[in-house]
Write an enzyme that holds these catalytic residues in place. Structure first.
Site, PDB file in Angstrom:
ATOM      1  N   GLU A 173      -9.442   3.773   3.905  1.00 38.60           N
ATOM      2  CA  GLU A 173      -9.083   2.886   2.791  1.00 38.60           C
ATOM      3  C   GLU A 173      -9.173   3.694   1.501  1.00 38.60           C
ATOM      4  O   GLU A 173     -10.251   3.899   0.948  1.00 38.60           O
ATOM      5  CB  GLU A 173     -10.021   1.675   2.750  1.00 38.60           C
ATOM      6  CG  GLU A 173      -9.958   0.795   3.987  1.00 38.60           C
ATOM      7  CD  GLU A 173      -8.713  -0.077   4.050  1.00 38.60           C
ATOM      8  OE1 GLU A 173      -7.960  -0.107   3.049  1.00 38.60           O
ATOM      9  OE2 GLU A 173      -8.486  -0.738   5.080  1.00 38.60           O
TER      10      GLU A 173
ATOM     11  N   GLU B 160       0.837  -1.205   0.000  1.00 33.62           N
ATOM     12  CA  GLU B 160       0.000   0.000   0.000  1.00 33.62           C
ATOM     13  C   GLU B 160       0.873   1.256   0.000  1.00 33.62           C
ATOM     14  O   GLU B 160       0.540   2.294   0.575  1.00 33.62           O
ATOM     15  CB  GLU B 160      -0.950  -0.046   1.201  1.00 33.62           C
ATOM     16  CG  GLU B 160      -1.898  -1.241   1.133  1.00 33.62           C
ATOM     17  CD  GLU B 160      -2.745  -1.447   2.381  1.00 33.62           C
ATOM     18  OE1 GLU B 160      -2.706  -0.591   3.286  1.00 33.62           O
ATOM     19  OE2 GLU B 160      -3.460  -2.469   2.448  1.00 33.62           O
TER      20      GLU B 160
ATOM     21  N   HIS C 280      -4.689   3.436   4.417  1.00 32.92           N
ATOM     22  CA  HIS C 280      -4.530   2.125   3.794  1.00 32.92           C
ATOM     23  C   HIS C 280      -5.158   2.178   2.406  1.00 32.92           C
ATOM     24  O   HIS C 280      -5.694   3.199   1.996  1.00 32.92           O
ATOM     25  CB  HIS C 280      -5.195   1.042   4.649  1.00 32.92           C
ATOM     26  CG  HIS C 280      -4.491   0.767   5.936  1.00 32.92           C
ATOM     27  ND1 HIS C 280      -3.686  -0.331   6.122  1.00 32.92           N
ATOM     28  CD2 HIS C 280      -4.480   1.442   7.110  1.00 32.92           C
ATOM     29  CE1 HIS C 280      -3.197  -0.323   7.356  1.00 32.92           C
ATOM     30  NE2 HIS C 280      -3.665   0.759   7.978  1.00 32.92           N
TER      31      HIS C 280
END
Length: 348
Positions: free
Chosen positions: A318, A116, A259
């Site tokens: 995210e 990531e 993330h």
């Protein structure tokens, strides 16, 4: 006009193309410099141009890119405070950047998970944009960041897992014994692009003492590997230890762990989150188009531990959508969503 320290391989032609300026303008801004005799570390002045950015957002981002860019940002914007929170398993420095002088402290981090790495680039680009705005109009989008950073201090740890990021990019320098173990844990494959863990095969975001036993049992991963192994106990890994000690050393009002992927915002933890956390997540969602989600059956993460320990705002974001690692071609679209969210986080 920004100051830029010459790096290995730089030339006036390369810098002109990178910053969207002409070679003539670059030479005019640096009358005492011979472009045929550039020295590493030598400072040149970069005049404003349509693409006058230190951070290159068009290619994969690794640890060497990060350290080079932080050095350049520190030269261009001396008010940035650049330091370290500790060291990785293989001894790499884990950098931290502070921008702002305010008493309200906020923390953002990225690349807990190796594949990531695009989150590191998102954060470094955000720091650059904030610093650049502070030196000019003060405005970044609709936010007066120059005024904001008078009462807020933002601490950014762009790359929690530098060894893992280098492994993903195929640039890890490791001894033969370690590399053989990594190959074994990766089922013999030399393709580490999907690797999330650190170089000891431990998932760093399953390393925190927040119902760690429950997460270990839920994951049910018996040993080191590319993902989801919690380690033998909480905080066994130097990167997690560094993050825990760094967090305890500050007085953070809010933390945010970046993330990928899913375009979601996780804001709760076992009903320990502070009053107003859901409303704060809704604000972040409105600023980005991301969906606030009340998450269950997840423990031992950095955000979980922070909420448990401090009962303050903790978020996992995210970023982007797709399959990790997200391709660099998506960076501009992801950043367009994220910049509003990152600015909003400073104002909660």
């Amino acid at each position: 006009m920004n100051r830029y320290p010459i790096q290995a391989g730089d030339s006036f032609a390369q810098l002109a193309g990178r910053f969207g300026i002409s070679i003539a303008d670059l030479m005019t801004a640096n009358p005492g410099i011979d472009p045929r005799r550039l020295r590493i570390g030598q400072t040149v002045m970069i005049p404003a141009g349509p693409h006058a950015s230190i951070i290159d957002t068009t290619k994969a981002y690794g640890y060497c890119d990060l350290t080079r860019d932080l050095a350049a940002l520190g030269t261009a914007y001396p008010f940035l405070q650049i330091g370290s929170i500790g060291y990785s398993t293989l001894g790499r420095t884990i950098p931290v950047v502070r921008i702002g002088s305010g008493t309200k402290e906020v923390h953002y981090n990225g690349a807990f998970h190796a594949n990531e790495w695009i989150t590191s680039l998102l954060l470094v680009k955000f720091v650059e944009d904030c610093a650049n705005a502070c030196c000019n109009s003060g405005q970044l989008r609709t936010c007066n960041v120059k005024e904001l950073f008078g009462h807020v201090s933002l601490f950014v740890v762009p790359m929690v897992n530098p060894d893992g990021v280098e492994l993903v990019h195929g640039t890890l320098c490791a001894d033969e014994a370690l590399y053989e173990r990594l190959l074994h844990w990766n089922r013999g494959s030399r393709d580490f692009s999907g690797w999330k863990a650190n170089v000891r095969g431990v998932d760093l975001n399953d390393q925190f003492p927040a119902f760690w036993d429950a997460e270990r049992d839920r994951r049910d991963v018996p040993g080191p590997g590319p993902r989801d192994y919690t380690g033998e106990a909480p905080l066994t890994e130097p990167e997690a230890q560094a993050m825990e000690a760094f967090t305890r050393s500050r007085d953070f009002h809010l933390v945010m762990a970046l993330h990928t992927q899913g375009q979601e915002i996780y804001w709760n933890y076992r009903d320990m989150e502070p009053e107003g956390a859901e409303k704060a997540a809704i604000r972040l969602g409105e600023a980005s188009g991301y969906r606030p989600v009340k998450l269950f059956c997840s423990d031992a993460g950095y955000k979980d531990w922070f909420i448990q320990e401090y009962r303050r705002y903790g978020f996992t974001v995210e970023a982007g959508i797709g399959v990790n690692p997200l391709p660099i071609e998506q960076f501009d679209a992801i950043y367009e969503d994220m910049i509003g969210l990152l600015l909003e986080g400073l104002q909660i």
